[in-house]
Design a protein around this motif. Structure first.
Motif, PDB file in Angstrom:
ATOM      1  N   LEU A  56     -28.346 -55.350  24.842  1.00 14.65           N
ATOM      2  CA  LEU A  56     -29.680 -54.932  25.250  1.00 14.65           C
ATOM      3  C   LEU A  56     -30.594 -56.130  25.471  1.00 14.65           C
ATOM      4  O   LEU A  56     -31.358 -56.189  26.437  1.00 14.65           O
ATOM      5  CB  LEU A  56     -30.281 -54.007  24.194  1.00 14.65           C
ATOM      6  CG  LEU A  56     -29.610 -52.645  24.006  1.00 14.65           C
ATOM      7  CD1 LEU A  56     -30.168 -51.944  22.765  1.00 14.65           C
ATOM      8  CD2 LEU A  56     -29.791 -51.769  25.235  1.00 14.65           C
ATOM      9  N   ALA A  57     -30.527 -57.106  24.568  1.00 17.80           N
ATOM     10  CA  ALA A  57     -31.363 -58.299  24.680  1.00 17.80           C
ATOM     11  C   ALA A  57     -31.007 -59.108  25.921  1.00 17.80           C
ATOM     12  O   ALA A  57     -31.893 -59.561  26.660  1.00 17.80           O
ATOM     13  CB  ALA A  57     -31.216 -59.166  23.428  1.00 17.80           C
ATOM     14  N   ASP A  58     -29.710 -59.275  26.169  1.00 20.15           N
ATOM     15  CA  ASP A  58     -29.291 -60.047  27.343  1.00 20.15           C
ATOM     16  C   ASP A  58     -29.736 -59.376  28.636  1.00 20.15           C
ATOM     17  O   ASP A  58     -30.180 -60.049  29.579  1.00 20.15           O
ATOM     18  CB  ASP A  58     -27.772 -60.227  27.338  1.00 20.15           C
ATOM     19  CG  ASP A  58     -27.303 -61.221  26.279  1.00 20.15           C
ATOM     20  OD1 ASP A  58     -28.128 -62.035  25.816  1.00 20.15           O
ATOM     21  OD2 ASP A  58     -26.113 -61.171  25.908  1.00 20.15           O
ATOM     22  N   ASP A  59     -29.623 -58.045  28.703  1.00 20.00           N
ATOM     23  CA  ASP A  59     -30.055 -57.341  29.906  1.00 20.00           C
ATOM     24  C   ASP A  59     -31.565 -57.396  30.073  1.00 20.00           C
ATOM     25  O   ASP A  59     -32.068 -57.490  31.187  1.00 20.00           O
ATOM     26  CB  ASP A  59     -29.584 -55.885  29.865  1.00 20.00           C
ATOM     27  CG  ASP A  59     -28.142 -55.738  30.328  1.00 20.00           C
ATOM     28  OD1 ASP A  59     -27.706 -56.532  31.171  1.00 20.00           O
ATOM     29  OD2 ASP A  59     -27.453 -54.838  29.838  1.00 20.00           O
ATOM     30  N   ALA A  60     -32.297 -57.314  28.964  1.00 15.64           N
ATOM     31  CA  ALA A  60     -33.752 -57.373  29.047  1.00 15.64           C
ATOM     32  C   ALA A  60     -34.224 -58.739  29.535  1.00 15.64           C
ATOM     33  O   ALA A  60     -35.146 -58.835  30.350  1.00 15.64           O
ATOM     34  CB  ALA A  60     -34.372 -57.051  27.690  1.00 15.64           C
ATOM     35  N   ILE A  61     -33.600 -59.813  29.048  1.00 10.90           N
ATOM     36  CA  ILE A  61     -33.943 -61.157  29.526  1.00 10.90           C
ATOM     37  C   ILE A  61     -33.553 -61.294  30.989  1.00 10.90           C
ATOM     38  O   ILE A  61     -34.347 -61.758  31.827  1.00 10.90           O
ATOM     39  CB  ILE A  61     -33.227 -62.237  28.686  1.00 10.90           C
ATOM     40  CG1 ILE A  61     -33.773 -62.276  27.258  1.00 10.90           C
ATOM     41  CG2 ILE A  61     -33.368 -63.604  29.358  1.00 10.90           C
ATOM     42  CD1 ILE A  61     -35.159 -62.859  27.105  1.00 10.90           C
TER      43      ILE A  61
END
Length: 208
Positions: free
Chosen positions: A109-114
């Motif tokens: 989720l964090a990687d996609d949000a960044i």
């Protein structure tokens, strides 16, 4: 993951099924399909009586814990871990795109949000990058919703988009997360249609 679902993450759509305090905006954001997602976001903000614009600055500050004007992967991971812990989807939503998103790990989720907003690929995001990315994808969503390509979204097109959503999400899941229906399309159009011409322009759509 689709661009619309990345935007869902970027705009902080966190599904809860048991809390009556969850805002209409959040409940609607997580339910919408790629075609109508941004319309649902904008309409839900208006219907709930909240500020008309998504609070990008407030959302950004919540992630930027050291206040340096950037959100890096560590900060985003911490934020997404907290968000994921709040998710409480009913079993009626199993198998939906929404359920698939929130079955991902906080790291994913964090990687996609960044990645959604990181225009210069430096591994961190600024508020201006977040706003620009969301405006770009809102414009893309407008194009998808404008099925006759005349530069406007009409009531019929808005109703069509909602009916597409309704066909993809069970009635039980829609009820549990407060998803809007085609029956409210006229109210939603009225909220976004600032010049009162009975249709939504790109400018109204993006800037509402």
């Amino acid at each position: 993951m689709s661009a619309a679902l990345r935007r869902l993450i970027a705009e902080d759509g966190v599904p809860h099924s048991n809390s009556k305090e969850v805002s209409t905006m959040k409940k609607t954001v997580v339910a919408a399909s790629p075609v109508i997602l941004t319309i649902a976001i904008l309409a839900a903000v208006s219907m709930s009586g909240a500020s008309a614009k998504t609070d990008f600055a407030g959302n950004f500050r919540a992630k930027d814990t050291n206040g340096d004007g950037f959100v890096d992967r560590i900060e985003m991971l911490s934020y997404m871990t907290q968000q994921a812990e709040q998710v409480n989807l009913p079993s009626d939503c199993d198998g939906t795109e929404l359920a698939k998103v929130w079955s991902m790990s906080p790291e994913e989720l964090a990687d996609d949000a960044i990645g959604f907003s990181d225009a210069d690929n430096d591994g961190r995001i600024t508020l201006s990058e977040v706003v620009a990315a969301n405006e770009r994808y809102r414009a893309d969503d407008f194009t998808s919703a404008d099925t006759n390509e005349d530069g406007f979204v009409t009531l019929a097109e808005l109703e069509f988009g909602f009916r597409e959503d309704e066909a993809k999400v069970s009635a039980e899941c829609r009820a549990a997360i407060g998803m809007h229906s085609a029956a409210r399309a006229s109210e939603i159009l009225e909220q976004i249609d600032t010049d009162g011409d009975g249709r939504i322009s790109l400018g109204e759509f993006v800037n509402h």
